[in-house]
Design a protein around this motif. Sequence first.
Motif, mmCIF file in Angstrom:
data_model
loop_
_atom_site.group_PDB
_atom_site.id
_atom_site.type_symbol
_atom_site.label_atom_id
_atom_site.label_comp_id
_atom_site.label_asym_id
_atom_site.label_seq_id
_atom_site.Cartn_x
_atom_site.Cartn_y
_atom_site.Cartn_z
ATOM 1 N N PHE A 93 0.831 -1.192 0.000
ATOM 2 C CA PHE A 93 0.000 0.000 0.000
ATOM 3 C C PHE A 93 0.871 1.250 0.000
ATOM 4 C CE2 PHE A 93 -3.030 -3.056 1.564
ATOM 5 C CZ PHE A 93 -4.231 -2.627 1.028
ATOM 6 N N LEU A 94 0.264 2.358 -0.387
ATOM 7 C CA LEU A 94 0.941 3.648 -0.272
ATOM 8 C C LEU A 94 0.902 4.073 1.176
ATOM 9 C CD1 LEU A 94 -0.489 5.553 -3.379
ATOM 10 C CD2 LEU A 94 1.772 4.540 -3.136
ATOM 11 N N ALA A 95 2.054 4.344 1.760
ATOM 12 C CA ALA A 95 2.123 4.751 3.156
ATOM 13 C C ALA A 95 1.666 6.189 3.300
ATOM 14 C CB ALA A 95 3.543 4.600 3.694
ATOM 15 N N GLU A 96 0.935 6.476 4.383
ATOM 16 C CA GLU A 96 0.481 7.834 4.633
ATOM 17 C C GLU A 96 1.659 8.698 5.073
ATOM 18 O OE1 GLU A 96 -2.495 7.543 7.531
ATOM 19 O OE2 GLU A 96 -4.025 6.755 6.185
ATOM 20 N N SER A 97 1.507 10.006 4.892
ATOM 21 C CA SER A 97 2.541 10.930 5.325
ATOM 22 C C SER A 97 2.646 10.918 6.827
ATOM 23 C CB SER A 97 2.213 12.357 4.850
ATOM 24 O OG SER A 97 2.087 12.393 3.451
ATOM 25 N N THR A 98 3.855 11.102 7.354
ATOM 26 C CA THR A 98 4.091 11.114 8.783
ATOM 27 C C THR A 98 4.442 12.513 9.228
ATOM 28 O OG1 THR A 98 6.428 10.607 8.501
ATOM 29 C CG2 THR A 98 4.922 8.742 8.683
ATOM 30 N N ALA A 99 4.608 12.656 10.561
ATOM 31 C CA ALA A 99 4.934 13.971 11.109
ATOM 32 C C ALA A 99 6.277 14.456 10.595
ATOM 33 C CB ALA A 99 4.944 13.912 12.638
ATOM 34 N N ALA B 71 -18.800 23.874 9.215
ATOM 35 C CA ALA B 71 -18.329 22.498 9.066
ATOM 36 C C ALA B 71 -19.166 21.654 8.115
ATOM 37 C CB ALA B 71 -18.237 21.830 10.435
ATOM 38 N N PRO B 72 -20.532 21.606 8.253
ATOM 39 C CA PRO B 72 -21.298 20.751 7.353
ATOM 40 C C PRO B 72 -21.287 21.223 5.909
ATOM 41 C CG PRO B 72 -22.551 21.288 9.324
ATOM 42 C CD PRO B 72 -21.380 22.214 9.266
ATOM 43 N N GLU B 73 -20.897 22.504 5.677
ATOM 44 C CA GLU B 73 -20.920 23.033 4.327
ATOM 45 C C GLU B 73 -19.640 22.739 3.563
ATOM 46 O OE1 GLU B 73 -23.485 24.339 2.981
ATOM 47 O OE2 GLU B 73 -24.698 24.316 4.782
ATOM 48 N N GLU B 74 -18.694 22.040 4.190
ATOM 49 C CA GLU B 74 -17.391 21.857 3.581
ATOM 50 C C GLU B 74 -17.089 20.369 3.405
ATOM 51 O OE1 GLU B 74 -12.941 23.569 4.368
ATOM 52 O OE2 GLU B 74 -14.190 23.009 6.049
ATOM 53 N N VAL B 75 -16.723 19.993 2.207
ATOM 54 C CA VAL B 75 -16.300 18.633 1.912
ATOM 55 C C VAL B 75 -14.832 18.673 1.534
ATOM 56 C CG1 VAL B 75 -16.585 16.645 0.402
ATOM 57 C CG2 VAL B 75 -18.589 17.927 1.152
ATOM 58 N N MET B 76 -14.038 17.877 2.224
ATOM 59 C CA MET B 76 -12.603 17.836 1.954
ATOM 60 C C MET B 76 -12.297 16.592 1.126
ATOM 61 S SD MET B 76 -9.444 17.817 4.655
ATOM 62 C CE MET B 76 -9.907 19.442 5.241
ATOM 63 N N THR B 77 -11.521 16.730 0.078
ATOM 64 C CA THR B 77 -11.132 15.629 -0.798
ATOM 65 C C THR B 77 -9.620 15.496 -0.790
ATOM 66 O OG1 THR B 77 -13.029 16.073 -2.221
ATOM 67 C CG2 THR B 77 -11.298 14.684 -3.127
ATOM 68 N N PHE B 78 -9.121 14.289 -0.518
ATOM 69 C CA PHE B 78 -7.677 14.075 -0.486
ATOM 70 C C PHE B 78 -7.340 12.713 -1.092
ATOM 71 C CE2 PHE B 78 -9.475 12.896 3.590
ATOM 72 C CZ PHE B 78 -8.968 11.627 3.816
ATOM 73 N N PRO B 79 -6.132 12.551 -1.633
ATOM 74 C CA PRO B 79 -5.745 11.288 -2.264
ATOM 75 C C PRO B 79 -5.527 10.182 -1.240
ATOM 76 C CG PRO B 79 -3.895 12.805 -2.231
ATOM 77 C CD PRO B 79 -5.085 13.579 -1.743
ATOM 78 N N SER B 80 -5.855 8.953 -1.628
ATOM 79 C CA SER B 80 -5.664 7.802 -0.756
ATOM 80 C C SER B 80 -5.390 6.574 -1.618
ATOM 81 C CB SER B 80 -6.895 7.589 0.137
ATOM 82 O OG SER B 80 -8.042 7.362 -0.652
ATOM 83 N N ALA C 195 -8.784 -2.476 -2.029
ATOM 84 C CA ALA C 195 -8.953 -3.740 -2.752
ATOM 85 C C ALA C 195 -7.838 -3.987 -3.752
ATOM 86 C CB ALA C 195 -10.306 -3.757 -3.463
ATOM 87 N N CYS C 196 -7.514 -2.978 -4.584
ATOM 88 C CA CYS C 196 -6.524 -3.187 -5.645
ATOM 89 C C CYS C 196 -5.244 -2.394 -5.432
ATOM 90 C CB CYS C 196 -7.126 -2.841 -7.007
ATOM 91 S SG CYS C 196 -7.489 -1.082 -7.244
ATOM 92 N N GLY C 197 -5.190 -1.496 -4.465
ATOM 93 C CA GLY C 197 -3.981 -0.733 -4.184
ATOM 94 C C GLY C 197 -3.757 0.461 -5.092
ATOM 95 N N ALA C 198 -4.700 0.751 -6.002
ATOM 96 C CA ALA C 198 -4.544 1.893 -6.904
ATOM 97 C C ALA C 198 -4.870 3.202 -6.169
ATOM 98 C CB ALA C 198 -5.459 1.732 -8.113
ATOM 99 N N ARG C 199 -4.429 4.308 -6.767
ATOM 100 C CA ARG C 199 -4.743 5.611 -6.181
ATOM 101 C C ARG C 199 -6.218 5.933 -6.374
ATOM 102 N NH1 ARG C 199 -0.336 8.892 -5.041
ATOM 103 N NH2 ARG C 199 1.686 8.067 -5.697
ATOM 104 N N CYS C 200 -6.834 6.493 -5.344
ATOM 105 C CA CYS C 200 -8.238 6.897 -5.428
ATOM 106 C C CYS C 200 -8.428 8.144 -4.577
ATOM 107 C CB CYS C 200 -9.163 5.759 -4.979
ATOM 108 S SG CYS C 200 -8.961 5.263 -3.255
ATOM 109 N N GLU C 201 -9.654 8.603 -4.461
ATOM 110 C CA GLU C 201 -9.972 9.801 -3.689
ATOM 111 C C GLU C 201 -10.878 9.456 -2.518
ATOM 112 O OE1 GLU C 201 -11.642 12.764 -6.221
ATOM 113 O OE2 GLU C 201 -9.691 13.575 -6.787
ATOM 114 N N THR C 202 -10.651 10.130 -1.428
ATOM 115 C CA THR C 202 -11.492 9.992 -0.241
ATOM 116 C C THR C 202 -12.102 11.349 0.081
ATOM 117 O OG1 THR C 202 -10.196 8.174 0.678
ATOM 118 C CG2 THR C 202 -11.549 9.434 2.212
#
Length: 440
Positions: free
Chosen positions: A161-167, A229-238, A242-249
């Motif tokens: 998997f793609l590792a998430e960014s760390t501190a 807060a409810p008016e804002e949707v944040m989209t980030f890569p993940s 299932a297949c390990g490909a890049r997608c959006e969350t």
Amino acid sequence: MAFECPHCNERNNEVQFAGELQPRGCCYHLRVMGGDRKMLDRQVVKSDSASIKIPELDFEIPPEAQRGKLSTVEGILLRAAEELQALQEERRKVDPETAEALDRFLIKLKSCAEGNVPFTFILDDPAGNSFIENLFAPSSDPALTVKFYDRTPEQQASLGFLAESTAGEEESEPHGGGEVRIERTKKTKYIPAGTRRESHGSIGAEGGHRAIAQGNSEEIAAALFKYSAPEEVMTFPSTCGACGARCETRMFVTKIPYFQEVIVMASTCDSCGYRSSELKPGGKIPEKGKRITVRVLNTEDVCRDVIKSDTASIKVPELDLELASGTLGGLVTTVEGLMTKIRENLERVHGFTLGDSVDNWKKTKWQDFNSRLDQFLKVEKPWTLIVDDALANSFVAPITDAIEDDHQLTFEEYERSWEQNEELGLNDMDTSSADVSYTC
């Protein structure tokens, strides 16, 4: 896969998983009592990524030492002893002291494999695809405990998997790189600079957050946060689970009536079509745990909305069914959907105990469990659902307009034990530095 040679009597079997990796890793702790042969006959499914430990011997079988296999506790220990014994004659010629020490260790290891001494058998699999047989399934096993955990970035990378960014990675970014940090209890997640925000309302979300950051009044901050807060949707890569490909969350914060503020996350993969949704609690950690009891009497009760967090355990006394916290992860479903999910999970986990080779008494036990579960889902008999959440992040919706008028639904708060706080990591949590920054 199984292999046996009639000439040299070499035997081997392997297990390769054709399905998906599980959302979380798993760790099984089996306490084996001395003289109990049934403990050693428990079936064990070990994947390629699983490691085995025996703390009493300071012994570990790393993932690469034994490939994925279907065996028993005794079989795994004897196979390890055979592999250590294989080169002993050559080792005695080169390094007699090491060979002598290894002989003493093999005596202890074989003693454990024969059941002469008590020991702890730990099976840890970051992929979540390993398993130790529960002899009392679907009830809880007093000698077996299971814990589910979030994988570390290193474990994610080892599984492909793609590792998430760390501190540390966040600190190396230049100033103004657009990093966004989201904090929840002890965990901090850093979202890369590719993050974008989609505002789908008339409220200025960016201005609202700026006003909250600069304001000193809690009332002003609460009022602005309620609308921004409810008016804002944040989209980030993940990464697709299932297949390990890049997608959006996509993620946004909302408030559920009679419950609390929650974070809703949804992912979609364009490559394989996999979809997933998750709900995480927001705000501070509650001071007390919560136990929710639902008395199911009619079809309206099985249609109740249920929010089950990943720290909640499930009990159905009439079925002798008990699921430890962490099982199934976090879910947003109904009472009927929750029980159906539990059945599917039990069939997946206990799949090799449902085949043609299983003992008749085990097969009869599972058939009786399924028939009773069908009766409960059709509400042919009244039954009770208990959701126990040490972090009070679970919820069952009422069927009346006012929650006080729903007499089949009860909420009970309780003080968490020291063991529960220790398991949740609350005993060692130190927020003094954060408290100082908020008071400045």
